[in-house]
Design a protein around this motif. Structure first.
Motif, PDB file in Angstrom:
ATOM      1  N   GLU A 385       0.810  -1.216   0.000  1.00 35.62           N
ATOM      2  CA  GLU A 385       0.000   0.000   0.000  1.00 35.62           C
ATOM      3  C   GLU A 385       0.845   1.269   0.000  1.00 35.62           C
ATOM      4  O   GLU A 385       0.329   2.359   0.252  1.00 35.62           O
ATOM      5  N   LEU A 386       2.155   1.120  -0.265  1.00 37.05           N
ATOM      6  CA  LEU A 386       3.062   2.265  -0.260  1.00 37.05           C
ATOM      7  C   LEU A 386       3.778   2.355  -1.606  1.00 37.05           C
ATOM      8  O   LEU A 386       4.782   1.672  -1.831  1.00 37.05           O
ATOM      9  N   PRO A 387       3.285   3.166  -2.524  1.00 42.01           N
ATOM     10  CA  PRO A 387       3.939   3.292  -3.838  1.00 42.01           C
ATOM     11  C   PRO A 387       5.392   3.742  -3.755  1.00 42.01           C
ATOM     12  O   PRO A 387       6.165   3.512  -4.687  1.00 42.01           O
ATOM     13  N   ILE A 388       5.758   4.359  -2.655  1.00 37.59           N
ATOM     14  CA  ILE A 388       7.135   4.826  -2.487  1.00 37.59           C
ATOM     15  C   ILE A 388       8.118   3.660  -2.407  1.00 37.59           C
ATOM     16  O   ILE A 388       9.310   3.817  -2.677  1.00 37.59           O
ATOM     17  N   VAL A 389       7.632   2.470  -2.030  1.00 34.80           N
ATOM     18  CA  VAL A 389       8.490   1.297  -1.843  1.00 34.80           C
ATOM     19  C   VAL A 389       8.502   0.461  -3.111  1.00 34.80           C
ATOM     20  O   VAL A 389       7.475  -0.062  -3.530  1.00 34.80           O
ATOM     21  N   GLY A 400      16.799  -4.817   3.255  1.00 34.20           N
ATOM     22  CA  GLY A 400      16.861  -3.566   2.494  1.00 34.20           C
ATOM     23  C   GLY A 400      15.493  -3.175   1.981  1.00 34.20           C
ATOM     24  O   GLY A 400      14.690  -4.024   1.604  1.00 34.20           O
ATOM     25  N   VAL A 401      15.225  -1.876   1.979  1.00 32.73           N
ATOM     26  CA  VAL A 401      13.975  -1.335   1.437  1.00 32.73           C
ATOM     27  C   VAL A 401      14.343  -0.273   0.412  1.00 32.73           C
ATOM     28  O   VAL A 401      14.919   0.758   0.763  1.00 32.73           O
ATOM     29  N   GLU A 402      14.039  -0.538  -0.859  1.00 31.53           N
ATOM     30  CA  GLU A 402      14.390   0.402  -1.923  1.00 31.53           C
ATOM     31  C   GLU A 402      13.224   1.356  -2.174  1.00 31.53           C
ATOM     32  O   GLU A 402      12.089   0.916  -2.388  1.00 31.53           O
ATOM     33  N   LEU A 403      13.517   2.660  -2.192  1.00 27.75           N
ATOM     34  CA  LEU A 403      12.495   3.690  -2.332  1.00 27.75           C
ATOM     35  C   LEU A 403      12.645   4.412  -3.666  1.00 27.75           C
ATOM     36  O   LEU A 403      13.760   4.617  -4.156  1.00 27.75           O
ATOM     37  N   VAL A 404      11.482   4.804  -4.245  1.00 29.83           N
ATOM     38  CA  VAL A 404      11.477   5.357  -5.594  1.00 29.83           C
ATOM     39  C   VAL A 404      10.569   6.574  -5.700  1.00 29.83           C
ATOM     40  O   VAL A 404       9.724   6.833  -4.847  1.00 29.83           O
ATOM     41  N   GLU A 405      10.751   7.300  -6.813  1.00 31.03           N
ATOM     42  CA  GLU A 405       9.895   8.428  -7.153  1.00 31.03           C
ATOM     43  C   GLU A 405       8.655   7.926  -7.895  1.00 31.03           C
ATOM     44  O   GLU A 405       8.487   6.729  -8.130  1.00 31.03           O
ATOM     45  N   ARG A 406       7.806   8.858  -8.313  1.00 32.51           N
ATOM     46  CA  ARG A 406       6.580   8.494  -9.026  1.00 32.51           C
ATOM     47  C   ARG A 406       6.853   7.729 -10.313  1.00 32.51           C
ATOM     48  O   ARG A 406       6.083   6.854 -10.709  1.00 32.51           O
ATOM     49  N   ASP A 407       7.975   8.051 -10.967  1.00 38.02           N
ATOM     50  CA  ASP A 407       8.280   7.384 -12.235  1.00 38.02           C
ATOM     51  C   ASP A 407       9.087   6.099 -12.046  1.00 38.02           C
ATOM     52  O   ASP A 407       9.541   5.495 -13.007  1.00 38.02           O
ATOM     53  N   GLY A 408       9.303   5.689 -10.798  1.00 40.75           N
ATOM     54  CA  GLY A 408      10.047   4.478 -10.524  1.00 40.75           C
ATOM     55  C   GLY A 408      11.546   4.671 -10.429  1.00 40.75           C
ATOM     56  O   GLY A 408      12.280   3.705 -10.195  1.00 40.75           O
ATOM     57  N   SER A 409      12.032   5.888 -10.599  1.00 48.24           N
ATOM     58  CA  SER A 409      13.462   6.156 -10.479  1.00 48.24           C
ATOM     59  C   SER A 409      13.865   6.216  -9.008  1.00 48.24           C
ATOM     60  O   SER A 409      13.037   6.491  -8.139  1.00 48.24           O
ATOM     61  N   PRO A 410      15.137   5.963  -8.698  1.00 43.05           N
ATOM     62  CA  PRO A 410      15.580   5.962  -7.306  1.00 43.05           C
ATOM     63  C   PRO A 410      15.299   7.293  -6.616  1.00 43.05           C
ATOM     64  O   PRO A 410      15.441   8.359  -7.209  1.00 43.05           O
ATOM     65  N   SER A 411      14.909   7.235  -5.337  1.00 42.27           N
ATOM     66  CA  SER A 411      14.568   8.434  -4.581  1.00 42.27           C
ATOM     67  C   SER A 411      15.405   8.554  -3.312  1.00 42.27           C
ATOM     68  O   SER A 411      15.010   8.085  -2.239  1.00 42.27           O
ATOM     69  N   PRO A 412      16.587   9.182  -3.408  1.00 41.13           N
ATOM     70  CA  PRO A 412      17.358   9.433  -2.184  1.00 41.13           C
ATOM     71  C   PRO A 412      16.611  10.351  -1.225  1.00 41.13           C
ATOM     72  O   PRO A 412      16.783  10.257  -0.011  1.00 41.13           O
ATOM     73  N   GLN A 413      15.766  11.240  -1.767  1.00 39.83           N
ATOM     74  CA  GLN A 413      14.989  12.128  -0.892  1.00 39.83           C
ATOM     75  C   GLN A 413      14.051  11.331   0.002  1.00 39.83           C
ATOM     76  O   GLN A 413      13.897  11.628   1.191  1.00 39.83           O
ATOM     77  N   ALA A 414      13.413  10.316  -0.549  1.00 41.92           N
ATOM     78  CA  ALA A 414      12.516   9.488   0.247  1.00 41.92           C
ATOM     79  C   ALA A 414      13.288   8.725   1.322  1.00 41.92           C
ATOM     80  O   ALA A 414      12.805   8.558   2.455  1.00 41.92           O
ATOM     81  N   ALA A 415      14.488   8.266   0.981  1.00 38.37           N
ATOM     82  CA  ALA A 415      15.284   7.527   1.962  1.00 38.37           C
ATOM     83  C   ALA A 415      15.733   8.423   3.108  1.00 38.37           C
ATOM     84  O   ALA A 415      15.665   8.040   4.278  1.00 38.37           O
ATOM     85  N   THR A 416      16.194   9.638   2.792  1.00 41.20           N
ATOM     86  CA  THR A 416      16.623  10.533   3.858  1.00 41.20           C
ATOM     87  C   THR A 416      15.443  10.956   4.728  1.00 41.20           C
ATOM     88  O   THR A 416      15.563  11.084   5.944  1.00 41.20           O
ATOM     89  N   ALA A 466       6.963   9.458   5.042  1.00 38.08           N
ATOM     90  CA  ALA A 466       7.783   9.821   3.887  1.00 38.08           C
ATOM     91  C   ALA A 466       6.948   9.792   2.610  1.00 38.08           C
ATOM     92  O   ALA A 466       7.126  10.633   1.720  1.00 38.08           O
ATOM     93  N   GLN A 467       6.056   8.818   2.506  1.00 35.68           N
ATOM     94  CA  GLN A 467       5.160   8.752   1.354  1.00 35.68           C
ATOM     95  C   GLN A 467       4.348  10.041   1.232  1.00 35.68           C
ATOM     96  O   GLN A 467       4.193  10.600   0.147  1.00 35.68           O
ATOM     97  N   HIS A 468       3.862  10.530   2.358  1.00 38.32           N
ATOM     98  CA  HIS A 468       3.070  11.761   2.355  1.00 38.32           C
ATOM     99  C   HIS A 468       3.934  12.976   2.020  1.00 38.32           C
ATOM    100  O   HIS A 468       3.516  13.873   1.277  1.00 38.32           O
ATOM    101  N   THR A 469       5.169  13.008   2.550  1.00 41.80           N
ATOM    102  CA  THR A 469       6.044  14.172   2.370  1.00 41.80           C
ATOM    103  C   THR A 469       6.654  14.238   0.982  1.00 41.80           C
ATOM    104  O   THR A 469       6.637  15.273   0.321  1.00 41.80           O
ATOM    105  N   VAL A 470       7.223  13.111   0.537  1.00 43.82           N
ATOM    106  CA  VAL A 470       7.985  13.084  -0.699  1.00 43.82           C
ATOM    107  C   VAL A 470       7.160  12.518  -1.852  1.00 43.82           C
ATOM    108  O   VAL A 470       7.294  12.950  -2.988  1.00 43.82           O
TER     109      VAL A 470
END
Length: 477
Positions: A385-389, A400-416, A466-470
């Motif tokens: 239920e978390l598109p960010i993951v 490990g939990v890999e986090l991404v942007e809306r387009d599926g690209s890596p999201s360091p912002q979401a990780a921080t 993070a999902q809500h913020t980023v």
């Protein structure tokens, strides 16, 4: 858990093993980025830290914290806030903080003698070497102790290149093996390679990342076959003798990524035909952390044990300890004299012996398997239920939990952002991946089911924040 008051800090930096090379936008990095907390003990110490340490010595959080003491799976900072420790000093506090058995062994040894060097015999060093040699699975094994994983990998490279009379080394893409000049030269994660200069000629091969890259769409069997073909192709381009392949069974700084089980067994069939040595870097995967096996290489054990094995971190439970295990003919190949001033010191080996005894007597490998499965299941369930993951991966207490942007690209912002939200909620985790977009979760192996449940709940809450913020990729993409 009342670990912190709200609006305490905001992240974007990281420790030297997991720093984000792409700093987050302060307006999206986490809570209250534009409103730092008032000055306090941490702020004052940070100013002193920056005045006397290198600018490249990174720290976690926009307002870094000092951890002053710990007990079990918990630590406290200088301002009195308590946290569940789900990173253990970069997978180093393996059993528990302030473990009485280790503390007692260290105190007793300190009361006798702190240091002698390898110029003198040492009962605790020999006893620990005997146990590690037997546990390694390497026949006719000998052990050399160092003070860190970096130094252990340095020593393994020295042995392999001297034994094979070649400075050509195979390494994995996305890998990390240390911060020294030689280990930077075999690090396949470009975010951690500050120079292209190296005493080694390094050839990089595929296989360390299963779900990204040109082979990601293949089945496990076809993925392995493609990686073996790539290895054969690389060897066909090498000039003369290749000394060794060095590989982490699960890539640590790379974001807890790995190839399919059996990949390195398939590689070893090729290596053996060419006489190339296999070095398994067990600095993070050793001592039962993966739950299924005592060593990471055992997931690839069909072709037999490696030629060399490096270890560090968890064996000392915070004491400065590392080492190399190798077949006697490889370990004994050096023609020059050598010693180790601090490797295998009486105090570190006494503590490591007590730590290893506790780990084995309490079946912490089995506990890592059980509590790790609990954590993985909780995080994977929430990730639906978390598109960010993008992915929850790992085994045992190495997740490990890999986090991404809306387009599926890596999201360091979401990780921080997640890193900071987790700290604010009372749990400390790590970060990694080439783009700094993977969370690293690695609690002490004595983690209880109740602590695993509590930590999982806090992490899910942090991910939701993070999902809500980023934000992340849209549902269904």
């Amino acid at each position: 858990m009342n670990a912190t008051s709200p609006h305490t800090a905001d992240p974007h930096t990281a420790d030297p093993h997991t720093a984000d090379p792409h700093p987050a936008d302060p307006h999206t990095a986490g809570p209250d980025a534009a409103h730092p907390p008032p000055a306090g003990p941490h702020r004052a110490l940070l100013a002193r830290h920056r005045a006397v340490t290198p600018s490249w010595l990174a720290t976690y959080y926009r307002e870094p914290i000092e951890l002053t003491h710990g007990e079990g799976r918990h630590v406290w900072d200088a301002e009195g806030r308590r946290y569940l420790d789900f990173f253990g000093g970069i997978l180093t506090t393996m059993t528990a903080h302030a473990l009485p058995e280790v503390t007692k062994a260290v105190a007793e040894q300190a009361g006798r003698i702190l240091h002698t060097s390898t110029l003198y015999l040492s009962t605790p060093m020999v006893e620990l070497a005997e146990q590690i040699a037997e546990l390694s699975g390497i026949p006719d094994a000998k052990v050399f102790f160092t003070t860190s994983g970096t130094e252990a990998n340095d020593a393994a490279l020295l042995l392999a290149t001297a034994f094979r009379r070649s400075n050509q080394v195979l390494a994995m893409r996305n890998s990390y093996h240390g911060r020294s000049f030689s280990t930077v030269g075999i690090t396949g994660n470009t975010s951690w390679s500050p120079t292209s200069l190296s005493p080694l000629q390094t050839l990089y091969v595929h296989g360390g990342v299963r779900t990204r890259g040109p082979f990601a769409h293949l089945s496990d069997e076809d993925f392995t076959a493609a990686c073996v073909a790539d290895l054969e192709d690389v060897l066909g381009q090498a000039e003369g003798t290749v000394a060794a392949l060095i590989a982490e069974p699960i890539q640590g700084v790379g974001g807890f990524t790995s190839g399919p089980d059996g990949l390195y067994a398939a590689f070893k069939e090729v290596l053996d035909r060419h006489g190339i040595l296999w070095i398994t870097d067990e600095v993070q995967t050793g001592w039962g952390r993966t739950g299924d096996h005592f060593w990471g290489w055992q997931a690839h054990g069909a072709a037999g044990p490696p030629d060399l094995l490096t270890f560090a971190k968890g064996i000392g439970n915070g004491l400065s300890m590392g080492g190399v295990v190798a077949r006697a003919e490889v370990m004994d190949c050096l023609g020059a004299n050598s010693i180790s001033t601090f490797g295998g010191s009486p105090i570190t080996t006494a503590g490591a012996l007590a730590n290893l005894r506790y780990l084995r007597e309490h079946d912490l490998q089995g506990n890592a398997r059980a509590t790790g499965a609990l954590l993985l299941n909780r995080l994977r369930s929430a990730a639906e239920e978390l598109p960010i993951v993008r992915e929850v991966r790992g085994r045992g207490l190495m997740i490990g939990v890999e986090l991404v942007e809306r387009d599926g690209s890596p999201s360091p912002q979401a990780a921080t952002a997640t890193l900071e939200y987790a700290r604010e909620l009372g749990v400390l985790i790590g970060k990694g991946g080439r783009q700094g977009n993977a969370l690293r979760i690695a609690p002490p192996l004595s983690l209880t089911p109740a602590e695993a449940e509590q930590g999982a709940g806090l992490l899910v809450q942090a991910l939701r924040q993070a999902q809500h913020t980023v934000g992340g990729k849209e549902q269904g993409q």
